[in-house]
Write a protein that holds these residues in place. Structure first.
Motif, short mmCIF file in Angstrom:
data_model
loop_
_atom_site.label_atom_id
_atom_site.label_comp_id
_atom_site.label_asym_id
_atom_site.label_seq_id
_atom_site.Cartn_x
_atom_site.Cartn_y
_atom_site.Cartn_z
N TYR A 142 2.89 5.50 20.91
CA TYR A 142 2.84 6.25 19.68
C TYR A 142 1.52 6.82 19.08
O TYR A 142 1.38 7.96 18.90
N TYR A 143 0.88 5.64 18.90
CA TYR A 143 -0.80 6.34 18.45
C TYR A 143 -1.71 5.69 19.21
O TYR A 143 -1.83 4.49 19.79
N ILE B 260 6.69 -0.18 6.29
CA ILE B 260 6.15 -0.93 7.64
C ILE B 260 5.64 -2.33 7.10
O ILE B 260 4.82 -2.41 6.23
N ARG C 216 6.68 6.69 2.51
CA ARG C 216 6.50 5.50 3.20
C ARG C 216 5.39 4.54 2.52
O ARG C 216 4.49 4.90 2.25
N LYS D 276 -4.09 9.15 8.30
CA LYS D 276 -4.21 9.37 9.68
C LYS D 276 -4.14 11.00 9.99
O LYS D 276 -3.28 11.64 9.34
N ARG E 288 0.35 5.09 0.20
CA ARG E 288 -0.60 5.91 0.37
C ARG E 288 0.29 7.34 0.69
O ARG E 288 -0.38 8.54 -0.05
N TYR E 289 1.19 7.35 1.43
CA TYR E 289 1.81 8.73 1.85
C TYR E 289 3.18 8.98 0.88
O TYR E 289 3.75 7.64 0.30
N ASP F 130 -7.95 7.63 11.46
CA ASP F 130 -7.60 7.09 10.27
C ASP F 130 -8.79 7.28 9.12
O ASP F 130 -9.76 6.72 9.09
N VAL G 50 0.99 -0.99 0.12
CA VAL G 50 -0.03 0.14 0.04
C VAL G 50 0.94 1.23 -0.07
O VAL G 50 1.65 1.31 0.80
N ARG H 49 10.03 -0.84 9.59
CA ARG H 49 9.37 -0.92 10.73
C ARG H 49 8.41 -2.27 10.92
O ARG H 49 7.93 -2.79 9.73
N LEU I 270 3.35 0.33 3.19
CA LEU I 270 3.04 -0.53 3.85
C LEU I 270 2.97 -2.05 3.29
O LEU I 270 2.44 -1.92 2.12
C1 LIG Z 1 -0.16 4.20 9.19
C2 LIG Z 1 0.15 3.89 7.84
C3 LIG Z 1 1.69 4.33 7.36
C4 LIG Z 1 2.38 4.83 8.44
O1 LIG Z 1 2.04 6.19 8.99
P1 LIG Z 1 3.02 6.84 10.19
O2 LIG Z 1 2.00 7.98 10.45
O3 LIG Z 1 4.09 7.42 9.49
O4 LIG Z 1 3.11 5.85 11.23
C5 LIG Z 1 1.98 3.94 6.16
N1 LIG Z 1 1.23 3.62 5.23
C6 LIG Z 1 -0.18 3.31 5.32
C7 LIG Z 1 -0.99 2.93 4.26
C8 LIG Z 1 -0.67 3.71 6.68
O5 LIG Z 1 -1.74 3.06 6.92
#
Ligand SMILES: *Cc1c(COP(=O)(O)O)cnc(C)c1O
Length: 370
Positions: free
Chosen positions: A266-267, A146, A96, A316, A92-93, A309, A90, A177, A98
């Motif tokens: 953390y969260y 992650i 980074r 998030k 999304r950001y 989320d 995944v 991670r 997943l």
């Molecule tokens: C939570 C998440 C992350 C990591 O988010 P952080 O805020 O950097 O911990 C990365 N990708 C996806 C799709 C997520 O849901």
């Protein structure tokens, strides 16, 4: 077979055993378990002290999982499948990604966001790992991955090492991670051999899933200590849930107990809108009440971010208690502390005003004066 694999084999996964051990009538949850698998490790079973306690509610199936709720009815509320460029990944950001390592978990949380697929067979294949490595190699902006699932610690060390080493070979990938509930539910999985293996791929971080202070036992403390001694920075993620941890007292105790076993909160997550989990949802104010009860009242180290989320893949969003910055102008800011006392902080005279940096809440005309 390692001890943890034997422990896992002895987990409760069928309704007949559930009835025998915990007295839940098999017929009351047979349909639920056919749709959403159950697994309760022998270790976690020992932590259940009474019917309906915080650990019970997280792992014992309930007929409520079949109740319809049109506001909480998504199979994939975070639109992870839409944001998936290659199977299992995944993105999304900006920086980074997943990775779904496996669909297996040590326990099947009744409130799981990925209820749609956890527990079904499936582990990252060598072919898909190659595609993931190729994608990340091409996307040099990705600096953080992650491992998730399912639970990445459910695969044997050899396979996890194959994945870690393939990704570690990508020069621009700075950190790895691992997101896992294993230390708190199957602590025998954390072995010296596992720690020695992970250590070779530093910097590796771990985010552990804990929801209630009763989950922090001596066994869990030992497992986390081994991970911390292997140089793995540990964080925690918690889901806010009705009847489980929706009071400031329970959350404060959880956060403090986590720090004491070297896990940095953390969260805290607002519950996702997943079909079959509506009975765990809380009002959003509850999370704010909890953050307000933590901030200033206990170590700053014990205060996580409270996040929603956002549905449909919005990512998030940190939700902050409002009103600590009461006023801001060229000369000063007016701030409020955790005891609602008001203070003035002057701006430096030598630096220029920064355009577009002021928070929207700033009201230049009706800010209160200290
Ligand atoms: C939570 C998440 C992350 C990591 O988010 P952080 O805020 O950097 O911990 C990365 N990708 C996806 C799709 C997520 O849901």
């Amino acid at each position: 077979m390692d001890q943890w694999q034997k422990d896992l084999k002895e987990s409760i996964h069928d309704v007949e055993t559930l009835e025998k051990v915990l007295g839940v009538p098999a017929e009351s949850v047979r349909d639920i378990v056919e749709q959403y698998p159950m697994r309760i490790t022998p270790y976690l079973l020992k932590q259940i002290k009474e019917k309906g306690d915080a650990i019970w509610k997280q792992v014992v199936p309930s007929p409520e999982e079949a109740y319809p709720d049109s506001a909480c009815d998504a199979e994939d509320p975070l639109h992870e499948e839409k944001d998936s460029p290659v199977p299992g990944l995944v993105h999304r950001y900006p920086d980074r990604v997943l990775l779904f390592v496996t669909n297996q978990c040590p326990i099947y949380c009744r409130f799981c966001t990925r209820k749609r697929f956890v527990g079904s067979p499936g582990t990252l294949t060598p072919d898909n790992l190659n595609k993931v490595v190729a994608y990340i190699s091409e996307h040099t902006e990705i600096r953080d991955i992650i491992f998730s699932g399912g639970d990445p610690l459910m695969v044997v060390d050899k396979l996890l090492e194959r994945i870690l080493s393939a990704l570690r070979a990508i020069p621009h990938l700075e950190i790895i991670r691992l997101g896992t509930r294993v230390p708190g539910t199957l602590p025998s999985r954390i072995t010296p051999a596992f720690c020695e293996m992970v250590k070779k791929y530093h910097p590796v971080y771990m985010n552990l899933h804990f929801n209630h202070p009763d989950e922090i036992t001596p066994e869990v403390g030992r497992a986390c200590g081994m991970l911390a001694d292997a140089g793995i920075p540990l964080g925690s993620q918690t889901v806010l849930m009705e009847g489980i941890n929706d009071t400031p007292e329970v959350m404060k105790r959880l956060m403090q107990k986590l720090l004491a076993i070297r896990v940095k909160p953390y969260y805290i997550y607002q519950a996702d809108l997943v079909r079959g989990t509506q009975h765990f949802r809380t009002r959003v104010e509850k999370g704010l009440e909890i953050i307000n009860a933590l901030r200033g009242h206990t170590s700053g180290m014990a205060v996580p971010h409270f996040v929603i989320d956002a549905p449909q893949g919005g990512g998030k969003v940190a939700i902050l208690p409002e009103g600590t910055l009461l006023h801001i102008d060229d000369e000063e800011v007016i701030i409020k502390n955790y005891e609602d006392k008001i203070f003035k902080y002057p701006q430096p005279a030598h630096s220029e005003k920064i355009e577009n940096a002021l928070p929207l809440i700033s009201s230049r005309h009706n800010g209160r004066r200290a």
